[in-house]
Design a protein around this motif. Structure first.
Motif, PDB file in Angstrom:
ATOM      1  N   UNK A 196       1.756  38.365  43.181  1.00 27.00           N
ATOM      2  CA  UNK A 196       2.758  39.057  42.375  1.00 27.00           C
ATOM      3  C   UNK A 196       2.288  39.305  40.942  1.00 27.00           C
ATOM      4  N   UNK A 197       2.943  38.673  39.967  1.00 27.63           N
ATOM      5  CA  UNK A 197       2.732  39.021  38.561  1.00 27.63           C
ATOM      6  C   UNK A 197       1.554  38.339  37.868  1.00 27.63           C
ATOM      7  N   UNK A 198       1.053  37.249  38.403  1.00 28.62           N
ATOM      8  CA  UNK A 198       0.092  36.425  37.649  1.00 28.62           C
ATOM      9  C   UNK A 198      -1.144  37.196  37.196  1.00 28.62           C
ATOM     10  N   UNK A 199      -1.731  37.977  38.101  1.00 25.86           N
ATOM     11  CA  UNK A 199      -2.918  38.740  37.704  1.00 25.86           C
ATOM     12  C   UNK A 199      -2.562  39.811  36.684  1.00 25.86           C
ATOM     13  N   UNK A 200      -1.352  40.359  36.791  1.00 21.42           N
ATOM     14  CA  UNK A 200      -0.887  41.357  35.817  1.00 21.42           C
ATOM     15  C   UNK A 200      -0.777  40.736  34.434  1.00 21.42           C
ATOM     16  N   UNK A 220       3.423  33.453  28.138  1.00 22.34           N
ATOM     17  CA  UNK A 220       2.321  32.647  27.599  1.00 22.34           C
ATOM     18  C   UNK A 220       2.832  31.802  26.439  1.00 22.34           C
ATOM     19  N   UNK A 221       2.066  30.778  26.127  1.00 17.28           N
ATOM     20  CA  UNK A 221       2.408  29.849  25.042  1.00 17.28           C
ATOM     21  C   UNK A 221       1.262  29.825  24.039  1.00 17.28           C
ATOM     22  N   UNK A 222       1.586  29.971  22.765  1.00 16.69           N
ATOM     23  CA  UNK A 222       0.581  29.881  21.701  1.00 16.69           C
ATOM     24  C   UNK A 222       0.507  28.423  21.244  1.00 16.69           C
ATOM     25  N   UNK A 223      -0.703  27.903  21.151  1.00 16.13           N
ATOM     26  CA  UNK A 223      -0.923  26.486  20.845  1.00 16.13           C
ATOM     27  C   UNK A 223      -1.800  26.350  19.595  1.00 16.13           C
ATOM     28  N   UNK A 224      -1.483  25.400  18.753  1.00 16.40           N
ATOM     29  CA  UNK A 224      -2.267  25.162  17.541  1.00 16.40           C
ATOM     30  C   UNK A 224      -3.561  24.417  17.881  1.00 16.40           C
ATOM     31  N   UNK A 225      -4.527  24.377  16.953  1.00 16.95           N
ATOM     32  CA  UNK A 225      -5.770  23.627  17.202  1.00 16.95           C
ATOM     33  C   UNK A 225      -5.520  22.157  17.526  1.00 16.95           C
ATOM     34  N   UNK A 226      -4.409  21.628  17.033  1.00 18.39           N
ATOM     35  CA  UNK A 226      -4.082  20.233  17.312  1.00 18.39           C
ATOM     36  C   UNK A 226      -3.327  20.032  18.615  1.00 18.39           C
ATOM     37  N   UNK A 227      -3.092  21.129  19.354  1.00 20.47           N
ATOM     38  CA  UNK A 227      -2.441  21.019  20.658  1.00 20.47           C
ATOM     39  C   UNK A 227      -0.927  21.065  20.622  1.00 20.47           C
ATOM     40  N   UNK A 228      -0.347  21.531  19.503  1.00 20.87           N
ATOM     41  CA  UNK A 228       1.110  21.640  19.409  1.00 20.87           C
ATOM     42  C   UNK A 228       1.559  23.052  19.776  1.00 20.87           C
ATOM     43  N   UNK A 229       2.735  23.147  20.369  1.00 24.18           N
ATOM     44  CA  UNK A 229       3.269  24.442  20.779  1.00 24.18           C
ATOM     45  C   UNK A 229       3.786  25.183  19.556  1.00 24.18           C
ATOM     46  N   UNK A 230       3.244  26.383  19.329  1.00 22.63           N
ATOM     47  CA  UNK A 230       3.571  27.154  18.138  1.00 22.63           C
ATOM     48  C   UNK A 230       4.544  28.299  18.412  1.00 22.63           C
ATOM     49  N   UNK A 231       4.395  28.955  19.579  1.00 20.15           N
ATOM     50  CA  UNK A 231       5.251  30.099  19.878  1.00 20.15           C
ATOM     51  C   UNK A 231       5.197  30.434  21.360  1.00 20.15           C
ATOM     52  N   UNK A 232       6.236  31.138  21.836  1.00 20.31           N
ATOM     53  CA  UNK A 232       6.299  31.619  23.218  1.00 20.31           C
ATOM     54  C   UNK A 232       6.342  33.151  23.239  1.00 20.31           C
ATOM     55  N   UNK A 233       5.697  33.721  24.252  1.00 25.44           N
ATOM     56  CA  UNK A 233       5.849  35.135  24.594  1.00 25.44           C
ATOM     57  C   UNK A 233       6.296  35.188  26.058  1.00 25.44           C
ATOM     58  N   UNK A 234       7.385  35.890  26.331  1.00 19.93           N
ATOM     59  CA  UNK A 234       7.874  35.992  27.701  1.00 19.93           C
ATOM     60  C   UNK A 234       7.610  37.381  28.266  1.00 19.93           C
ATOM     61  N   UNK A 235       7.394  37.446  29.578  1.00 14.42           N
ATOM     62  CA  UNK A 235       7.159  38.722  30.241  1.00 14.42           C
ATOM     63  C   UNK A 235       5.681  39.013  30.401  1.00 14.42           C
ATOM     64  N   UNK A 236       5.337  40.306  30.473  1.00 10.36           N
ATOM     65  CA  UNK A 236       3.945  40.713  30.695  1.00 10.36           C
ATOM     66  C   UNK A 236       3.429  41.617  29.582  1.00 10.36           C
ATOM     67  N   UNK A 237       4.240  41.842  28.564  1.00  7.55           N
ATOM     68  CA  UNK A 237       3.842  42.717  27.457  1.00  7.55           C
ATOM     69  C   UNK A 237       3.594  41.870  26.212  1.00  7.55           C
ATOM     70  N   UNK A 238       2.379  41.958  25.673  1.00  9.27           N
ATOM     71  CA  UNK A 238       1.998  41.143  24.518  1.00  9.27           C
ATOM     72  C   UNK A 238       1.497  42.062  23.400  1.00  9.27           C
ATOM     73  N   UNK A 239       2.384  42.515  22.509  1.00  8.89           N
ATOM     74  CA  UNK A 239       1.978  43.434  21.437  1.00  8.89           C
ATOM     75  C   UNK A 239       0.830  42.843  20.614  1.00  8.89           C
ATOM     76  N   UNK A 240      -0.266  43.565  20.485  1.00  7.99           N
ATOM     77  CA  UNK A 240      -1.444  43.024  19.778  1.00  7.99           C
ATOM     78  C   UNK A 240      -1.152  42.527  18.368  1.00  7.99           C
ATOM     79  N   UNK A 241      -0.336  43.257  17.616  1.00  7.55           N
ATOM     80  CA  UNK A 241      -0.047  42.840  16.238  1.00  7.55           C
ATOM     81  C   UNK A 241       0.668  41.493  16.209  1.00  7.55           C
ATOM     82  N   UNK A 242       1.653  41.331  17.098  1.00 11.56           N
ATOM     83  CA  UNK A 242       2.384  40.057  17.163  1.00 11.56           C
ATOM     84  C   UNK A 242       1.481  38.939  17.647  1.00 11.56           C
ATOM     85  N   UNK A 243       0.644  39.264  18.615  1.00 10.55           N
ATOM     86  CA  UNK A 243      -0.281  38.269  19.163  1.00 10.55           C
ATOM     87  C   UNK A 243      -1.254  37.805  18.083  1.00 10.55           C
ATOM     88  N   UNK A 244      -1.774  38.752  17.325  1.00 14.04           N
ATOM     89  CA  UNK A 244      -2.722  38.423  16.256  1.00 14.04           C
ATOM     90  C   UNK A 244      -2.072  37.521  15.210  1.00 14.04           C
TER      91      UNK A 244
END
Length: 267
Positions: free
Chosen positions: A77-81, A173-197
């Motif tokens: 299903x969605x995982x490869x997408x 997906x989950x954004x994680x800090x260098x120390x392994x702490x959860x920093x932010x979540x993105x839900x769905x399959x669309x990840x805007x590059x500017x927000x991701x950066x």
């Protein structure tokens, strides 16, 4: 009388359409993505990458911000997408994978191993420069204990459907800090590059974002080729549509009956 019959018909229609899918409704209640911002990942838990290297999770993070995505490699299903969409978005961020950030994909299926991860990696990076293939990416597998620890920490709730041989889980997906702490979540399959950066740069400074709106896209009975859910989910949608149409029809009939009664009273 007509109104009662319509309501009864709507109820019967709903039961007929939904009865076969009642089990799926129960499963949906147990599936979700709870945001555990600032929580620390189980850094000592051991995982194995697509090359067969086994190490603690901390070693794969390696002191850089990371993007963590949980799914499974044999997912139809969605995982490869999700992986492909993330890969395209990351190219557009102008950040360098392996130096400024890393990507950690983890299978939630304890039956998958190094061959599954290696096949998924080859498929994801097919056609790329061989010398750059997969740099900064780690496709991991683990036993049920390590997977459960990680999923619980990030708030991922999922279930396995034995009849379909599929995992029902949210996409994101989950954004994680260098120390392994959860920093932010993105839900769905669309990840805007500017927000991701921005999220990766914030995570690099150990900054924690605010919770995001949860619009969950479920990876289950989904056909990425058509972008549609299968008959199981669509049946529920059709049932709800039929009930709405019947209810609207009943309302119109009641209005017409009242108009007719009013005209008879005036004559």
């Amino acid at each position: 009388m007509i109104s009662r019959r319509l309501r009864a018909a709507a109820l019967i229609g709903a039961l007929v359409c939904v009865r076969a899918d009642a089990a799926y409704l129960d499963e949906l209640q147990d599936v979700g993505f709870d945001q555990h911002l600032s929580a620390t990942l189980p850094l000592a838990a051991r995982f194995t990458d697509e090359r067969g290297k086994s190490a603690p999770l901390a070693q794969f993070i390696d002191g850089r911000p990371a993007i963590l995505l949980l799914g499974y490699y044999e997912c139809p299903n969605l995982c490869s997408t999700v992986r492909q969409s993330l890969s395209r978005s990351l190219v557009a961020t102008d950040l360098e994978a392996g130096k400024q950030f890393g990507v950690i994909a983890v299978s939630i299926d304890p039956e998958e191993g190094t061959p599954n991860a290696a096949t998924a990696s080859s498929s994801l990076f097919r056609g790329n420069d061989p010398s750059r293939t997969g740099i900064g990416w780690h496709l991991l597998t683990a036993d049920a204990g390590a997977i459960g620890q990680l999923a619980h920490t990030v708030g991922l709730r999922y279930r396995y459907d034995r009849s379909q041989h599929q995992y029902l889980h949210p996409a994101g997906v989950v954004i994680v800090t260098p120390g392994g702490r959860i920093s932010r979540y993105f839900f769905g399959v669309d990840f805007p590059p500017d927000e991701l950066r921005k999220s990766l740069l914030d995570a690099a400074s150990e900054r924690i974002a605010s919770p995001v709106e949860r619009l969950l896209l479920l990876c289950f009975h989904y056909d990425p080729a058509t972008g549609k859910y299968s008959a199981t989910i669509e049946t529920l949608s059709r049932a709800l549509g039929a009930i709405t149409a019947l209810a609207l029809g009943g309302f119109i009939l009641r209005l017409r009956r009242r108009e007719r009664e009013t005209r008879l009273a005036d004559t």
